[in-house]
Design an enzyme around this catalytic site. Sequence first.
Site, PDB file in Angstrom:
ATOM      1  N   GLN A  50       0.814  -1.220   0.000  1.00  0.00           N
ATOM      2  CA  GLN A  50       0.000   0.000   0.000  1.00  0.00           C
ATOM      3  C   GLN A  50       0.845   1.266   0.000  1.00  0.00           C
ATOM      4  OE1 GLN A  50      -2.609  -1.530   3.383  1.00  0.00           O
ATOM      5  NE2 GLN A  50      -4.037  -0.289   2.167  1.00  0.00           N
ATOM      6  N   HIS A 148      -6.677  -9.232   6.809  1.00  0.00           N
ATOM      7  CA  HIS A 148      -6.849  -8.196   5.788  1.00  0.00           C
ATOM      8  C   HIS A 148      -5.481  -7.721   5.292  1.00  0.00           C
ATOM      9  CE1 HIS A 148      -8.930  -4.557   4.051  1.00  0.00           C
ATOM     10  NE2 HIS A 148      -7.681  -4.132   4.125  1.00  0.00           N
ATOM     11  N   GLU A 149      -4.579  -7.418   6.230  1.00  0.00           N
ATOM     12  CA  GLU A 149      -3.239  -6.951   5.834  1.00  0.00           C
ATOM     13  C   GLU A 149      -2.437  -8.077   5.184  1.00  0.00           C
ATOM     14  OE1 GLU A 149      -2.847  -3.857   5.694  1.00  0.00           O
ATOM     15  OE2 GLU A 149      -4.574  -3.394   6.961  1.00  0.00           O
ATOM     16  N   HIS A 152      -2.936  -8.327   1.572  1.00  0.00           N
ATOM     17  CA  HIS A 152      -2.148  -7.365   0.788  1.00  0.00           C
ATOM     18  C   HIS A 152      -0.779  -7.915   0.402  1.00  0.00           C
ATOM     19  CE1 HIS A 152      -4.623  -3.798   0.554  1.00  0.00           C
ATOM     20  NE2 HIS A 152      -4.865  -3.827   1.862  1.00  0.00           N
TER      21      HIS A 152
END
Length: 192
Positions: A50, A148-149, A152
């Site tokens: 991100q 969730h992370e 990524h």
Amino acid sequence: MILPIVAYGHPVLRKVGEDITPDYPELKTLIANMWETMYASNGVGIAAPQVNKAIRLFVVDSEQIINNLEDDEKNDYPGDNGIKEVFINAHIVETGGDDWAYNEGCLSIPKVREDVNRPETVTLRYVNENFEPRQQTFTGVTARVILHEYDHIDGKLFIDHLKPLKRRMLKSKLDDISKGKIRVDYKMLFPK
């Protein structure tokens, strides 16, 4: 330093992150910048992709969620006191418990929130910012933020967990984000 957050549609968000070594250039600075960027954008987690780095690194502060729950809500997440942790070279050992829905959002996909089903627990093998090995099981909201992370660093996004019809319904919003047609109160890096 606050870093720009990569917007939906940028190719780095679809890359599987690479493991890193303790001599990764400017690692301590990168971690500090990720914390600062996450807090400045009101996030509870942020992953290296991100901030335009295709490596297996993310930071999580779920304490801020747990600390803001009403007393009766805390009963929904027994054993979850929240964490503030750096995860490097994380790999899932196992997940467990029942899948449960929670309304998720993402700094890279602003103004889009949807219910996502994820397991109750996750056990991860990783190293911390001092490259000390860890294996730990997380539960509740903390497990959700970690998963969730973790997505990524595996090149996945929370919208990948949605049913095809729901994704089609979000297409125009997602297209607008990838074209930079969105206003947020943090700096974003849009696809070219």
